[in-house]
Scaffold this motif. Structure first.
Motif, PDB file in Angstrom:
ATOM      1  N   GLU A 294       3.524  12.901   7.608  1.00 29.96           N
ATOM      2  CA  GLU A 294       2.717  12.898   6.451  1.00 29.96           C
ATOM      3  C   GLU A 294       3.033  12.043   5.366  1.00 29.96           C
ATOM      4  N   ASP A 295       4.246  11.660   5.200  1.00 31.95           N
ATOM      5  CA  ASP A 295       4.509  10.393   4.192  1.00 31.95           C
ATOM      6  C   ASP A 295       3.492   9.288   4.666  1.00 31.95           C
ATOM      7  N   ARG A 296       3.202   8.838   5.779  1.00 34.27           N
ATOM      8  CA  ARG A 296       2.593   7.808   6.070  1.00 34.27           C
ATOM      9  C   ARG A 296       1.072   8.125   5.650  1.00 34.27           C
TER      10      ARG A 296
ATOM     11  N   PHE B 131       0.940  -1.103  -0.058  1.00 31.80           N
ATOM     12  CA  PHE B 131       0.164   0.110   0.099  1.00 31.80           C
ATOM     13  C   PHE B 131       0.909   1.153   0.063  1.00 31.80           C
ATOM     14  N   HIS B 132       2.175   1.148   0.016  1.00 32.93           N
ATOM     15  CA  HIS B 132       3.198   2.320   0.202  1.00 32.93           C
ATOM     16  C   HIS B 132       3.179   2.928  -1.135  1.00 32.93           C
TER      17      HIS B 132
ATOM     18  N   ALA C 205      11.174   4.368  -1.719  1.00 26.97           N
ATOM     19  CA  ALA C 205      12.436   4.898  -2.150  1.00 26.97           C
ATOM     20  C   ALA C 205      13.228   5.686  -0.867  1.00 26.97           C
ATOM     21  N   LYS C 206      12.336   6.423  -0.039  1.00 24.45           N
ATOM     22  CA  LYS C 206      12.824   7.123   1.153  1.00 24.45           C
ATOM     23  C   LYS C 206      13.537   5.905   2.050  1.00 24.45           C
TER      24      LYS C 206
ATOM     25  N   PRO D   4      -1.111   8.845   3.243  1.00 22.32           N
ATOM     26  CA  PRO D   4      -1.845   8.190   2.244  1.00 22.32           C
ATOM     27  C   PRO D   4      -1.637   6.519   2.151  1.00 22.32           C
ATOM     28  N   TRP D   5      -0.812   6.002   2.896  1.00 19.87           N
ATOM     29  CA  TRP D   5      -0.462   4.336   3.224  1.00 19.87           C
ATOM     30  C   TRP D   5      -1.586   4.192   4.280  1.00 19.87           C
ATOM     31  N   LEU D   6      -1.761   4.975   5.352  1.00 19.06           N
ATOM     32  CA  LEU D   6      -2.550   4.513   6.427  1.00 19.06           C
ATOM     33  C   LEU D   6      -4.186   4.674   5.722  1.00 19.06           C
ATOM     34  N   ASP D   7      -4.218   5.415   5.096  1.00 16.25           N
ATOM     35  CA  ASP D   7      -5.629   5.584   4.521  1.00 16.25           C
ATOM     36  C   ASP D   7      -5.972   4.491   3.471  1.00 16.25           C
TER      37      ASP D   7
END
Length: 172
Positions: A56-58, A38-39, A45-46, A60-63
């Motif tokens: 903030e990066d997480r 889901f990432h 890449a990070k 969209p992944w959590l959603d």
């Protein structure tokens, strides 16, 4: 359990989420989803570069994981997700209120040893310290169980399944 839970297998990198998740799903007779899938590519890449993700990066992944869990409500399912912070778990619960957590826990030295022997994974052992620093274990008011990762995969899966049997029915 009459109604299958939607289970999030959580914990720091190297605890065995990707190993235990599918075994637990098979044991419960429900589908499994690999949280890493889901990432967004930018997150992978990070992490591959040894850079920890920001909150903030997480999002969209959590959603995306929350949407999958919501779609499995009443049907059951198992998904892996580090879910290290309470706020991350709250976000998952907001999307899928009946979700429960299996927190894979263990000795740091054991986890680091396991991480150093795995092949082809983007998460380097260098990020383990940041994972432990970020980790907020399940609180008493959170639906879930802690499961020690000492022992083999079948033994860990058995402990997780046994612990889940004692949880109340999921909220729909």
């Amino acid at each position: 359990m009459n109604t299958p839970h939607v289970v999030v297998v959580m914990g720091v990198a190297g605890t065995g989420k990707t190993t235990i998740g599918p075994l637990l799903a098979a044991r419960l007779g429900v589908p499994y989803a690999e949280g890493d899938d889901f990432h967004p590519q930018a997150n992978i890449a990070k992490m591959s570069a040894g850079t920890p993700l920001t909150d903030e990066d997480r999002l969209p992944w959590l959603d995306a994981i929350g949407a999958w869990a919501h779609g499995r409500a009443g049907l059951g399912g198992v998904v892996s997700c580090s879910a290290l912070k309470r706020s991350y778990r709250d976000r998952l619960r907001a999307a899928a209120p009946g979700v429960v957590f299996v927190h894979l826990t263990g000795d740091r030295a054991l986890i680091e040893d396991r991480m150093s022997h795995r092949q082809g994974h983007f998460m380097p052992t260098a990020l383990l310290d940041s994972q432990f620093a970020t980790l907020q274990p399940l609180a008493a008011d959170e639906a879930g169980v802690g499961v020690d990762v000492a022992g083999g995969p079948e033994e860990i899966t058995e402990r997780a399944a046994d612990a889940l049997r004692n949880l109340p029915e999921p909220v729909q």
